[in-house]
Design a protein around this motif. Sequence first.
Motif, short mmCIF file in Angstrom:
data_model
loop_
_atom_site.label_atom_id
_atom_site.label_comp_id
_atom_site.label_asym_id
_atom_site.label_seq_id
_atom_site.Cartn_x
_atom_site.Cartn_y
_atom_site.Cartn_z
N LYS A 236 0.85 -1.21 0.00
CA LYS A 236 0.00 0.00 0.00
C LYS A 236 0.87 1.25 0.00
O LYS A 236 0.56 2.25 -0.68
CB LYS A 236 -0.91 -0.01 1.24
CG LYS A 236 -1.80 1.23 1.39
CD LYS A 236 -2.78 1.34 0.25
CE LYS A 236 -3.88 2.36 0.55
NZ LYS A 236 -3.36 3.72 0.77
N GLN A 237 1.97 1.22 0.74
CA GLN A 237 2.89 2.37 0.75
C GLN A 237 3.48 2.58 -0.63
O GLN A 237 3.66 3.72 -1.07
CB GLN A 237 4.01 2.14 1.78
CG GLN A 237 3.54 2.21 3.23
CD GLN A 237 4.62 1.74 4.19
OE1 GLN A 237 4.81 0.55 4.39
NE2 GLN A 237 5.35 2.68 4.77
N ASP B 147 0.85 4.25 -2.81
CA ASP B 147 0.73 5.67 -2.46
C ASP B 147 1.89 6.47 -3.06
O ASP B 147 1.70 7.58 -3.59
CB ASP B 147 0.72 5.85 -0.94
CG ASP B 147 -0.57 5.35 -0.30
OD1 ASP B 147 -1.56 5.16 -1.04
OD2 ASP B 147 -0.58 5.14 0.93
N GLU C 21 1.43 6.73 -6.92
CA GLU C 21 0.32 7.61 -7.29
C GLU C 21 0.63 9.08 -6.95
O GLU C 21 0.21 9.98 -7.67
CB GLU C 21 -0.96 7.16 -6.59
CG GLU C 21 -1.51 5.85 -7.15
CD GLU C 21 -2.86 5.48 -6.59
OE1 GLU C 21 -3.14 5.85 -5.43
OE2 GLU C 21 -3.64 4.82 -7.32
N ALA C 22 1.37 9.30 -5.88
CA ALA C 22 1.68 10.67 -5.48
C ALA C 22 2.78 11.30 -6.33
O ALA C 22 2.71 12.48 -6.67
CB ALA C 22 2.09 10.71 -4.02
N HIS D 93 -4.97 -1.62 -9.31
CA HIS D 93 -5.15 -0.23 -8.91
C HIS D 93 -4.76 0.74 -10.04
O HIS D 93 -4.44 1.91 -9.79
CB HIS D 93 -4.34 0.07 -7.65
CG HIS D 93 -4.89 -0.59 -6.43
ND1 HIS D 93 -4.62 -1.91 -6.11
CD2 HIS D 93 -5.73 -0.12 -5.46
CE1 HIS D 93 -5.26 -2.22 -4.99
NE2 HIS D 93 -5.93 -1.16 -4.57
N LYS E 270 2.08 9.23 4.65
CA LYS E 270 1.59 9.07 3.28
C LYS E 270 2.47 9.87 2.34
O LYS E 270 2.90 10.98 2.66
CB LYS E 270 0.14 9.56 3.19
CG LYS E 270 -0.55 9.23 1.86
CD LYS E 270 -2.00 9.65 1.90
CE LYS E 270 -2.68 9.40 0.55
NZ LYS E 270 -2.83 7.98 0.26
N LYS F 143 2.75 14.45 -2.77
CA LYS F 143 2.94 14.79 -4.17
C LYS F 143 3.80 16.04 -4.26
O LYS F 143 3.59 17.01 -3.52
CB LYS F 143 1.58 15.04 -4.84
CG LYS F 143 1.66 15.17 -6.35
CD LYS F 143 0.28 15.12 -6.97
CE LYS F 143 0.38 15.09 -8.50
NZ LYS F 143 -0.94 14.93 -9.13
#
Length: 610
Positions: A222-223, A226, A229-230, A257, A516, A519
């Motif tokens: 999951k990290q 993230d 995506e960021a 995803h 998290k 960006k």
Amino acid sequence: MPDDALSQQALHLLQTVFGYPAFRSQQAQIVGHVARGGDALVLMPTGGGKSLCYQIPALLRKGVGIVVSPLIALMQDQVDALEEVGVRAAFLNSTQSFDEILEVERRMREGSVDLVYIAPERLLTQRCLEVLEITPIALFAIDEAHCVSQWGHDFRPEYMRLSVLHERFPDIPRIALTATADQQTRQEIISHLQLENALQFVASFDRPNIRYQIVEKANGRKQLLDFIEAQHKGDAGIVYCLSRKKTEETAAFLNEHGIPALAYHAGMELQERTSNQSRFLREDGIVMCATIAFGMGIDKPDVRFVAHLDLPKSIEGYYQETGRAGRDGATANAWMAYGLQDVVMQRRMIEESEASDLHKRVLGEKLDAMIALCETLSCRRVHMLGYFGQASDPCGNCDTCLQPPTSFDGTVAAQKLLSTIYRVGQQFAAGHVIDVLRAQETERVQQWRHHELTVFGIGIDKSEAEWRAILRQLIALGFVMVDYEHYSALRLTEAARPVLKGEEKIRLRQYQKAAKAVKHKRQSASDFAETELNSEQQAMFEKLRWWRVETAREHNVPAYVIFPDATLREIARSCPQTLEALRGVSGVGDKKLESYGTAILKMTCPSGED
């Protein structure tokens, strides 16, 4: 040939064939030395221009340049890239038919080819050595020379036999090249390849465009999502995993995803593995989830990130794998999620291996150095370059520089943990020890009546994640060992005694909850990022990229073989109106100008050029 004339000729080849205006770093000295017949050992970071160090001397000298390379799967792309700039190139490996091999051998004997790539297994055959005996040879280039090291993760036994080149061809210059070698590996290269008299050229190992970041592992997958995506949506990247199963699961997870991802590992069918590699090289925005079986020699310049979901075995491996990002000099990220289980798993793999005690000790020392890099409170770049024997100042571009970690006096916390390990009889794994520390009355804790111990609950002030971080550091510092033969039970080492007695104080890195991914905007190339283009230039850049995609498809080569992004970006910015102006763009040599100049001018100068 006089030195000045040789230098001028080398520069002329660099500019007209390869399209670069000037040599970088030590390239000119290396090219001159080898072209004059000298042996060389070249250590230069990935993306630093190692290939030119043997390609240009091969073109300057009479005969064929023989390149020993373990990268069978990439030889076709290497040859295609050379042919695109007008260099006559070929390869010899096990993928060819007998007739194809005969044709290459004929060209070698006649001297009608400039460079031939040969796998070490093929080169060492009696047939190939006999062909070389009757071939006019310009030089031998031994690429990926670190493969000679029996302690390294890319060890190839055949490399240890390449001393045959010096024995059978004593008058032919040899150049050994690698991006990764500590002092021990350098000595192995010199010894096994008989390069005692070779000049050594060691460039800086620093890759300032790469930002190093190591985060506390919580939910690694999951990290990773993230992070992509960021910061890297739509970018090409490589994700390294320890197991074959994990590469496939991670690729499937990313695809679910919306991140286009492929898997690559040695257990796959050759056809699928080759197809996935080809897609990664030829298509934009693919993420390759791979074991260390993938990556050596990958020339794709626009890999924007390399991520690790598992701890690498050594700093050499980590440096080489992260070096596959940002070969074009634009910004790139090296991201890793790291936790207690990584340390336990890597130590277990060493202990359970069938290697000799000496080999295990060396592997253990390399792992210790890698763990120290992860746990460092100072600049990661300074720490890593120091490992390779190079001094540097804090970079200001890694996570420990951008967000300096805090340390604390960990003596009391360490004493609590060490005492609990001792009180449970040094017979239990991390989870149980932490449960006792945190007063978790699990069935197992009650079964062993550990809730009645004086240490029960003395660590209730910290979370499980905090205790795992402390334990990881105590293992890294050598105060705790893991007994893999007894269900991963934690045991105290002799070094723990003075800490328990209060005779030694220790400082530990403060646990930081995984944040998290944030960006961030890319900055200018001089600030380790992709150069900004205005809206008009960006539109031209995209137009050029689409043209490149179609052209690469027609030629059946990776897009970067036509032109890398850096060249297209410069064309978009300068918008050349004539062939002569286009000739001045870095990466545009005579052959590419002839092949693509008119097509490019139709885009940058719609009226065209007569």
